[in-house]
Design an enzyme around this catalytic site. Structure first.
Site, PDB file in Angstrom:
ATOM      1  N   ALA A   2       1.353  -1.142   0.238  1.00  0.00           N
ATOM      2  CA  ALA A   2      -0.122   0.085   0.084  1.00  0.00           C
ATOM      3  C   ALA A   2       1.091   1.538  -0.532  1.00  0.00           C
ATOM      4  O   ALA A   2      -0.080   1.759   0.258  1.00  0.00           O
ATOM      5  CB  ALA A   2      -1.112   0.040   1.235  1.00  0.00           C
ATOM      6  N   TYR A  20       0.717   2.767   9.072  1.00  0.00           N
ATOM      7  CA  TYR A  20      -0.134   0.784  10.225  1.00  0.00           C
ATOM      8  C   TYR A  20       0.260   0.018  11.078  1.00  0.00           C
ATOM      9  O   TYR A  20       0.235  -1.175  11.209  1.00  0.00           O
ATOM     10  CB  TYR A  20      -0.891   0.043   9.381  1.00  0.00           C
ATOM     11  N   SER A  39       7.190  -1.533   1.159  1.00  0.00           N
ATOM     12  CA  SER A  39       7.135  -0.328   1.249  1.00  0.00           C
ATOM     13  C   SER A  39       8.211  -0.451   2.188  1.00  0.00           C
ATOM     14  O   SER A  39       8.602   0.805   2.993  1.00  0.00           O
ATOM     15  CB  SER A  39       5.859   0.073   1.435  1.00  0.00           C
ATOM     16  N   ALA A  42      11.595  -5.687  -6.068  1.00  0.00           N
ATOM     17  CA  ALA A  42      11.875  -5.776  -7.118  1.00  0.00           C
ATOM     18  C   ALA A  42      13.287  -6.489  -7.349  1.00  0.00           C
ATOM     19  O   ALA A  42      13.846  -6.366  -8.008  1.00  0.00           O
ATOM     20  CB  ALA A  42      12.067  -5.266  -7.825  1.00  0.00           C
ATOM     21  N   ASN A  85      12.466   1.765  -3.308  1.00  0.00           N
ATOM     22  CA  ASN A  85      11.876   1.069  -1.993  1.00  0.00           C
ATOM     23  C   ASN A  85      13.010   0.223  -1.442  1.00  0.00           C
ATOM     24  O   ASN A  85      13.967  -0.516  -0.599  1.00  0.00           O
ATOM     25  CB  ASN A  85      10.628   0.241  -1.681  1.00  0.00           C
ATOM     26  N   HIS A 144      17.955  -3.022 -11.605  1.00  0.00           N
ATOM     27  CA  HIS A 144      18.487  -2.436 -10.433  1.00  0.00           C
ATOM     28  C   HIS A 144      19.737  -3.436  -9.871  1.00  0.00           C
ATOM     29  O   HIS A 144      19.231  -4.280 -10.319  1.00  0.00           O
ATOM     30  CB  HIS A 144      17.235  -2.807  -8.694  1.00  0.00           C
ATOM     31  N   ASN A 159       0.269  -0.745 -13.729  1.00  0.00           N
ATOM     32  CA  ASN A 159       0.865   0.906 -12.588  1.00  0.00           C
ATOM     33  C   ASN A 159       2.477  -0.116 -12.926  1.00  0.00           C
ATOM     34  O   ASN A 159       3.125  -0.569 -12.230  1.00  0.00           O
ATOM     35  CB  ASN A 159       1.210   0.112 -11.368  1.00  0.00           C
ATOM     36  N   PRO A 160       3.335   1.134 -14.098  1.00  0.00           N
ATOM     37  CA  PRO A 160       4.198   1.277 -14.404  1.00  0.00           C
ATOM     38  C   PRO A 160       5.884   1.386 -13.182  1.00  0.00           C
ATOM     39  O   PRO A 160       6.852   1.424 -13.998  1.00  0.00           O
ATOM     40  CB  PRO A 160       4.443   1.838 -16.099  1.00  0.00           C
TER      41      PRO A 160
END
Ligand SMILES: NC(=O)C1=CN([C@@H]2O[C@H](COP(=O)(O)OP(=O)(O)OC[C@H]3O[C@@H](n4cnc5c(N)ncnc54)[C@H](OP(=O)(O)O)[C@@H]3O)[C@@H](O)[C@H]2O)C=CC1
Ligand SMILES: O=C([O-])CC(=O)C(=O)O
EC number: 1.4.1.21
Length: 265
Positions: free
Chosen positions: A71, A79, A93, A123, A188, A217, A240-241
């Site tokens: 999120a 959270y 995240s 990733a 991230n 990366h 969502n690229p």
């Protein structure tokens, strides 16, 4: 059967939920989903057979063994303590860890309850190796990311600027802390690498590369005992690229490691 709850109903949550049964059948089940826009929560929950929850309290009331987060940095910050007070949290995240106050609060919540905050590889891969550097000490980390201009569009660090679709540009060069403030949905992975390795020196470069089909990366890390170079090229999510699809798979692999009779560390 381990109960899993999901925060987020965007690109990565969708890949995670759609691939979940094939990857983890018989060991884990998704019991609830919560996100910001309830219609999206409902749609993904209907596909998954999980409960659509309006609030974090509703999600935690399902007594999940793990909550997984897809999120964003701010949501994780908001959270984490409440989740960790009740159960374990697997997060992508990782950029939130660049904020020392968040890190201290999350650590305190986890220590207090005996639950764990687990940062998924996302990733990239190799956080286990990077953790080895943290134990050895003295690591120097250089991180480089290559993304298509549209993957970076709208980031706060661009201050409304549009990146060229014709020529390569350095979108950012500097500290990883500054990079995550300027590109919270893009780097991230660099914060995860830095936090896992406890690198004493680190920096990153973010390049905008027109026409790039795979986000790449690369990291170089060294200390007196070990020198490693790792590189990952992954397909961006079609919807969502900004996000690499493999980041969702890394959370499936994380749950596999946590629940399988044989784990690969
Ligand atoms: N470690 C890694 O390798 C990677 C990490 N990431 C992280 O994962 C995050 C999610 O990626 P992705 O799925 O592609 O992003 P999306 O924007 O596609 O989805 C984000 C989802 O989270 C929801 N959301 C946002 N804020 C909150 C909140 N406060 N409470 C509840 N739900 C919220 C969104 O709701 P709404 O629909 O209302 O916007 C949406 O459902 C990224 O923001 C990034 O931080 C991403 C890629 C790789
Ligand atoms: O998905 C990716 O390639 C990496 C990413 O966005 C992030 O680390 O925030």
């Amino acid at each position: 059967m381990e109960k899993i709850a999901v925060i987020g109903a965007g690109a990565l949550a969708r890949v995670f939920c759609r691939r979940f049964a094939a990857a983890l059948a018989g060991r884990c089940e998704i019991t609830g989903i919560m996100s910001r826009t309830f219609e999206k929560t409902e749609a993904l929950a209907a596909e998954t057979g999980a409960a659509a929850c309006r609030t974090l309290d509703d999600l935690l009331a399902l007594n999940p063994g793990y909550v997984v987060e897809f999120a964003g940095v701010q949501a994780l910050k908001d959270y984490a303590s409440a989740v960790l007070a009740r159960t374990n949290l697997i997060a992508v995240s990782a950029g939130a860890l660049a904020d020392p106050a968040f890190r201290a609060k999350a650590e305190e919540a986890a220590r207090g309850s005996g639950h764990r905050l687990i940062i998924a590889n996302g990733a990239i891969g190799g956080l286990d190796l990077l953790r080895t550097y943290a134990l050895m000490g003295g690591a120097k980390l250089e991180f480089e990311s290559l993304k298509a201009p549209k993957s970076l569009a709208g980031a706060p660090g661009l201050k409304g600027r549009t990146l060229s679709e014709e020529r390569e540009e350095v979108a950012f060069s500097g500290s990883i802390d500054e990079a995550i403030r300027e590109f919270p949905k893009n780097v991230n992975v660099a914060v995860a690498a830095r936090a896992a390795s406890a690198a004493e020196q680190s920096r990153m470069t973010l390049r905008s590369v027109p026409g790039l089909k795979e986000t790449t990366h690369s990291l170089r890390i060294e200390n007196q005992l070990l020198h490693a170079e790792l590189s990952f090229s992954s397909r961006p999510d079609p919807e969502n690229p900004r996000s690499s699809v493999s980041a969702a798979w890394s959370v499936l692999a994380c749950l596999d490691a946590l629940t399988a009779p044989i784990a690969f560390f």
